[in-house]
Motif scaffolding. Structure first.
Motif, PDB file in Angstrom:
ATOM      1  N   LYS A 247      57.773   3.820 146.492  1.00  0.00           N
ATOM      2  CA  LYS A 247      58.059   2.631 147.648  1.00  0.00           C
ATOM      3  C   LYS A 247      57.597   1.368 147.118  1.00  0.00           C
ATOM      4  O   LYS A 247      58.241   0.181 147.422  1.00  0.00           O
ATOM      5  CB  LYS A 247      57.276   3.414 148.976  1.00  0.00           C
ATOM      6  CG  LYS A 247      58.095   4.302 149.442  1.00  0.00           C
ATOM      7  CD  LYS A 247      57.229   4.606 151.050  1.00  0.00           C
ATOM      8  CE  LYS A 247      58.077   5.747 151.576  1.00  0.00           C
ATOM      9  NZ  LYS A 247      57.171   6.076 152.903  1.00  0.00           N
ATOM     10  N   GLY A 248      56.436   1.372 146.428  1.00  0.00           N
ATOM     11  CA  GLY A 248      55.862   0.268 146.123  1.00  0.00           C
ATOM     12  C   GLY A 248      56.803  -0.392 144.753  1.00  0.00           C
ATOM     13  O   GLY A 248      56.785  -1.977 145.015  1.00  0.00           O
TER      14      GLY A 248
ATOM     15  N   GLU B 123      58.254  -4.213 145.613  1.00  0.00           N
ATOM     16  CA  GLU B 123      58.181  -5.239 144.499  1.00  0.00           C
ATOM     17  C   GLU B 123      59.445  -5.891 144.125  1.00  0.00           C
ATOM     18  O   GLU B 123      59.497  -6.961 144.007  1.00  0.00           O
ATOM     19  CB  GLU B 123      57.298  -4.774 143.450  1.00  0.00           C
ATOM     20  CG  GLU B 123      57.018  -5.738 142.144  1.00  0.00           C
ATOM     21  CD  GLU B 123      55.996  -4.973 141.022  1.00  0.00           C
ATOM     22  OE1 GLU B 123      56.637  -5.332 140.174  1.00  0.00           O
ATOM     23  OE2 GLU B 123      55.309  -4.338 141.345  1.00  0.00           O
ATOM     24  N   GLN B 124      60.331  -4.848 143.645  1.00  0.00           N
ATOM     25  CA  GLN B 124      61.678  -5.507 143.108  1.00  0.00           C
ATOM     26  C   GLN B 124      62.359  -6.204 144.693  1.00  0.00           C
ATOM     27  O   GLN B 124      63.077  -7.313 144.350  1.00  0.00           O
ATOM     28  CB  GLN B 124      62.440  -4.298 142.746  1.00  0.00           C
ATOM     29  CG  GLN B 124      61.931  -3.606 141.724  1.00  0.00           C
ATOM     30  CD  GLN B 124      61.895  -4.545 140.627  1.00  0.00           C
ATOM     31  OE1 GLN B 124      62.546  -5.431 139.993  1.00  0.00           O
ATOM     32  NE2 GLN B 124      60.457  -4.472 139.967  1.00  0.00           N
ATOM     33  N   VAL B 125      62.237  -5.855 145.663  1.00  0.00           N
ATOM     34  CA  VAL B 125      62.890  -6.493 146.854  1.00  0.00           C
ATOM     35  C   VAL B 125      62.096  -7.704 147.088  1.00  0.00           C
ATOM     36  O   VAL B 125      63.013  -8.854 147.412  1.00  0.00           O
ATOM     37  CB  VAL B 125      62.743  -5.470 148.113  1.00  0.00           C
ATOM     38  CG1 VAL B 125      63.144  -6.190 149.378  1.00  0.00           C
ATOM     39  CG2 VAL B 125      63.674  -4.127 147.838  1.00  0.00           C
ATOM     40  N   ALA B 126      60.864  -7.714 147.041  1.00  0.00           N
ATOM     41  CA  ALA B 126      59.970  -9.048 147.214  1.00  0.00           C
ATOM     42  C   ALA B 126      60.729 -10.069 146.286  1.00  0.00           C
ATOM     43  O   ALA B 126      60.879 -11.211 146.523  1.00  0.00           O
ATOM     44  CB  ALA B 126      58.951  -8.726 147.236  1.00  0.00           C
TER      45      ALA B 126
ATOM     46  N   VAL C 189      63.469 -10.211 144.711  1.00  0.00           N
ATOM     47  CA  VAL C 189      64.576 -10.725 145.342  1.00  0.00           C
ATOM     48  C   VAL C 189      64.701 -11.727 146.252  1.00  0.00           C
ATOM     49  O   VAL C 189      65.558 -12.671 146.532  1.00  0.00           O
ATOM     50  CB  VAL C 189      65.830  -9.267 145.103  1.00  0.00           C
ATOM     51  CG1 VAL C 189      67.099  -9.814 145.699  1.00  0.00           C
ATOM     52  CG2 VAL C 189      65.895  -8.605 144.034  1.00  0.00           C
ATOM     53  N   ASN C 190      64.045 -11.084 147.317  1.00  0.00           N
ATOM     54  CA  ASN C 190      63.828 -11.778 148.584  1.00  0.00           C
ATOM     55  C   ASN C 190      63.378 -13.576 148.249  1.00  0.00           C
ATOM     56  O   ASN C 190      63.927 -14.495 148.902  1.00  0.00           O
ATOM     57  CB  ASN C 190      63.015 -11.148 149.452  1.00  0.00           C
ATOM     58  CG  ASN C 190      63.597 -10.125 150.212  1.00  0.00           C
ATOM     59  OD1 ASN C 190      65.004 -10.308 150.482  1.00  0.00           O
ATOM     60  ND2 ASN C 190      62.807  -9.320 150.912  1.00  0.00           N
ATOM     61  N   GLN C 191      62.565 -13.529 147.154  1.00  0.00           N
ATOM     62  CA  GLN C 191      61.830 -14.719 146.819  1.00  0.00           C
ATOM     63  C   GLN C 191      63.049 -15.658 146.425  1.00  0.00           C
ATOM     64  O   GLN C 191      63.090 -16.837 146.800  1.00  0.00           O
ATOM     65  CB  GLN C 191      60.789 -14.781 145.952  1.00  0.00           C
ATOM     66  CG  GLN C 191      59.474 -14.351 146.777  1.00  0.00           C
ATOM     67  CD  GLN C 191      58.531 -14.137 145.660  1.00  0.00           C
ATOM     68  OE1 GLN C 191      58.766 -14.094 144.295  1.00  0.00           O
ATOM     69  NE2 GLN C 191      57.140 -13.825 146.047  1.00  0.00           N
ATOM     70  N   ARG C 192      63.821 -15.065 145.660  1.00  0.00           N
ATOM     71  CA  ARG C 192      65.025 -15.874 144.798  1.00  0.00           C
ATOM     72  C   ARG C 192      65.902 -16.342 145.937  1.00  0.00           C
ATOM     73  O   ARG C 192      66.556 -17.249 145.787  1.00  0.00           O
ATOM     74  CB  ARG C 192      65.456 -15.031 143.994  1.00  0.00           C
ATOM     75  CG  ARG C 192      64.600 -14.981 142.542  1.00  0.00           C
ATOM     76  CD  ARG C 192      65.193 -13.981 141.498  1.00  0.00           C
ATOM     77  NE  ARG C 192      66.453 -14.530 141.056  1.00  0.00           N
ATOM     78  CZ  ARG C 192      67.203 -13.756 140.238  1.00  0.00           C
ATOM     79  NH1 ARG C 192      66.782 -12.721 139.876  1.00  0.00           N
ATOM     80  NH2 ARG C 192      68.303 -14.473 139.808  1.00  0.00           N
ATOM     81  N   VAL C 193      66.265 -15.284 146.973  1.00  0.00           N
ATOM     82  CA  VAL C 193      67.310 -15.730 147.893  1.00  0.00           C
ATOM     83  C   VAL C 193      66.768 -16.594 148.861  1.00  0.00           C
ATOM     84  O   VAL C 193      67.564 -17.615 149.262  1.00  0.00           O
ATOM     85  CB  VAL C 193      67.556 -14.348 148.757  1.00  0.00           C
ATOM     86  CG1 VAL C 193      68.333 -14.797 150.035  1.00  0.00           C
ATOM     87  CG2 VAL C 193      68.229 -13.379 147.865  1.00  0.00           C
ATOM     88  N   ASP C 194      65.280 -16.762 149.355  1.00  0.00           N
ATOM     89  CA  ASP C 194      65.078 -17.747 149.968  1.00  0.00           C
ATOM     90  C   ASP C 194      64.942 -18.908 149.209  1.00  0.00           C
ATOM     91  O   ASP C 194      65.487 -20.104 149.917  1.00  0.00           O
ATOM     92  CB  ASP C 194      63.420 -17.326 150.415  1.00  0.00           C
ATOM     93  CG  ASP C 194      63.369 -16.303 151.307  1.00  0.00           C
ATOM     94  OD1 ASP C 194      64.299 -15.830 152.004  1.00  0.00           O
ATOM     95  OD2 ASP C 194      62.158 -15.490 151.161  1.00  0.00           O
ATOM     96  N   ALA C 195      64.473 -19.103 148.010  1.00  0.00           N
ATOM     97  CA  ALA C 195      64.727 -20.485 147.230  1.00  0.00           C
ATOM     98  C   ALA C 195      66.273 -20.962 147.287  1.00  0.00           C
ATOM     99  O   ALA C 195      66.295 -22.174 147.362  1.00  0.00           O
ATOM    100  CB  ALA C 195      64.128 -20.266 145.990  1.00  0.00           C
TER     101      ALA C 195
END
Length: 100
Positions: free
Chosen positions: A27-28, A32-35, A37-43
């Motif tokens: 899960k960790g 970590e991988q989703v976080a 990707v989420n940062q890149r999507v937010d940017a």
């Protein structure tokens, strides 16, 4: 139990256990991988919003300039009509003077 069955059961247990353990992500790791990707999507979303705002502003300015150009064209048409009228009157006055 028979001799061949005693050899197959432990092999089967080892095979099943190894298949079950090798294909799973923790899960960790997934978080970590989703976080990331989420940062890149937010940017990218922020950049898209900024670009969208710039595009909307440019469109509004272009529409305003187009309306102003159309208004100026109409005014030029009116001025041309007045100039044509003045030229016609001047030509009529010249003809009248030439006759006299």
């Amino acid at each position: 139990m028979s001799q061949p069955l005693n050899k197959i059961i432990p092999a089967f247990v080892i095979l099943a256990g190894s298949l079950g353990l090798t294909g799973c992500a923790t899960k960790g790791f997934v978080r970590e991988q989703v976080a990331t990707v989420n940062q890149r999507v937010d940017a990218l979303d922020a950049r898209l919003q900024a670009t969208d705002g710039t595009a909307k502003q440019a469109l509004a300015e272009a529409q305003s300039a187009s309306a102003q150009a159309q208004n100026n064209g109409q005014r030029l048409d009116q001025i041309n009509a007045r100039v044509d009228s003045v030229e016609q009157r001047m030509q009529e006055n010249r003809r009248k003077r030439a006759r006299n």
